[in-house]
Design a protein around this motif. Structure first.
Motif, PDB file in Angstrom:
ATOM      1  N   LYS A 213      -6.500  -5.345   3.712  1.00 16.44           N
ATOM      2  CA  LYS A 213      -5.197  -4.745   4.054  1.00 16.44           C
ATOM      3  C   LYS A 213      -4.629  -5.405   5.307  1.00 16.44           C
ATOM      4  O   LYS A 213      -5.359  -5.671   6.256  1.00 16.44           O
ATOM      5  CB  LYS A 213      -5.345  -3.237   4.269  1.00 16.44           C
TER       6      LYS A 213
ATOM      7  N   ASP B 167       2.333  -1.276   4.953  1.00 15.51           N
ATOM      8  CA  ASP B 167       1.133  -2.115   4.907  1.00 15.51           C
ATOM      9  C   ASP B 167       1.054  -2.790   3.537  1.00 15.51           C
ATOM     10  O   ASP B 167       1.602  -2.285   2.549  1.00 15.51           O
ATOM     11  CB  ASP B 167      -0.114  -1.254   5.124  1.00 15.51           C
ATOM     12  N   ARG B 168       0.389  -3.917   3.499  1.00 14.62           N
ATOM     13  CA  ARG B 168       0.270  -4.647   2.226  1.00 14.62           C
ATOM     14  C   ARG B 168      -1.135  -5.188   2.057  1.00 14.62           C
ATOM     15  O   ARG B 168      -1.913  -5.217   3.020  1.00 14.62           O
ATOM     16  CB  ARG B 168       1.311  -5.759   2.143  1.00 14.62           C
ATOM     17  N   PHE B 169      -1.431  -5.603   0.848  1.00 11.88           N
ATOM     18  CA  PHE B 169      -2.741  -6.185   0.558  1.00 11.88           C
ATOM     19  C   PHE B 169      -2.580  -7.659   0.210  1.00 11.88           C
ATOM     20  O   PHE B 169      -1.489  -8.108  -0.182  1.00 11.88           O
ATOM     21  CB  PHE B 169      -3.408  -5.458  -0.615  1.00 11.88           C
TER      22      PHE B 169
ATOM     23  N   THR C  99      -7.653  -5.213  -2.660  1.00 10.04           N
ATOM     24  CA  THR C  99      -7.378  -3.970  -1.910  1.00 10.04           C
ATOM     25  C   THR C  99      -8.438  -3.712  -0.830  1.00 10.04           C
ATOM     26  O   THR C  99      -8.413  -2.676  -0.168  1.00 10.04           O
ATOM     27  CB  THR C  99      -7.258  -2.757  -2.852  1.00 10.04           C
TER      28      THR C  99
ATOM     29  N   TYR D  78       0.870  -1.182   0.000  1.00 13.49           N
ATOM     30  CA  TYR D  78       0.000   0.000   0.000  1.00 13.49           C
ATOM     31  C   TYR D  78       0.901   1.224   0.000  1.00 13.49           C
ATOM     32  O   TYR D  78       1.778   1.350   0.855  1.00 13.49           O
ATOM     33  CB  TYR D  78      -0.869  -0.048   1.255  1.00 13.49           C
TER      34      TYR D  78
END
Ligand code: FES
Length: 193
Positions: free
Chosen positions: A186, A144-146, A183, A100
């Motif tokens: 998260k 942060d990542r998805f 998306t 993100y």
């Protein structure tokens, strides 16, 4: 005396204040019924709205198709920028990560620096590794990542998926494998010491 005449006589004999009380009660009953009807209408509207997906495919907040695994950046190469959907697609030696692109410090958009081979936030200088791990600066955690999903384009079977800790997804050796990023899912980056 006929029934009609009796009713008319009764109406004439009813004091004005009683007529007013009756009218007010009727009005209140009607208002209550109207508000109940409005409430039912609103609840039905909200239920219908929740029954539909909130985001279309391809929009940030929904599922973003990334494409076939062949079209991804090679492992260890600079990440791919997807500005419209606020993503950096980064293919590490361990697997694929969708980062993100909002800094976990105060929400600035960080960028990629090719010379230094790391992400740098222009606002207060936080820096992050290619895989999103914090290096230095005021950001309290990794990027942060998805959730990334690798799907068989013929059968729809999920071949691989981001684990709960947000780690990289190993890409399967399958010519029909395509990648999508959710998306709406998260995973916060781990807080560093
Ligand atoms: S917003 Fe990125 S370092 Fe402050």
């Amino acid at each position: 005396m006929s029934e009609e005449a009796a009713l008319k006589k009764q109406a004439e004999e009813t004091p004005e204040n009683e007529k007013l009380t009756l009218n007010r009660r009727e009005f209140l009953n009607l208002a209550w019924l109207a508000s109940m009807g409005f409430l039912v209408f609103e609840i039905a509207g909200v239920s219908i709205a929740f029954g539909y997906p909130r985001f279309k495919e391809g929009e940030f907040g929904g599922i973003i198709p990334i494409g076939s695994t062949d079209a991804l950046p090679a492992p260890g190469s600079p990440p791919e920028n997807r500005p419209k959907v606020k993503l950096w697609i980064t293919n590490t030696e361990e697997g694929l990560i969708a980062l993100y692109k909002v800094c976990p410090h105060l929400g600035c958009l960080f960028g990629w620096n090719d010379q230094e081979f790391k992400f740098i936030c222009p606002c207060h200088g936080s820096q992050f590794e290619h895989n999103g791990d914090w290096i230095k600066g005021p950001a309290p955690r990794n990027l942060d990542r998805f959730v990334v999903r690798v799907v068989d384009s013929r059968t729809g079977e999920v071949l691989a998926e981001t684990p709960d800790d947000g780690g990289p997804v190993e890409l399967p050796d399958n010519p029909n494998a395509v990648v999508e990023v959710d998306t709406g899912a998260k995973i916060s980056g781990a807080i560093h010491d």
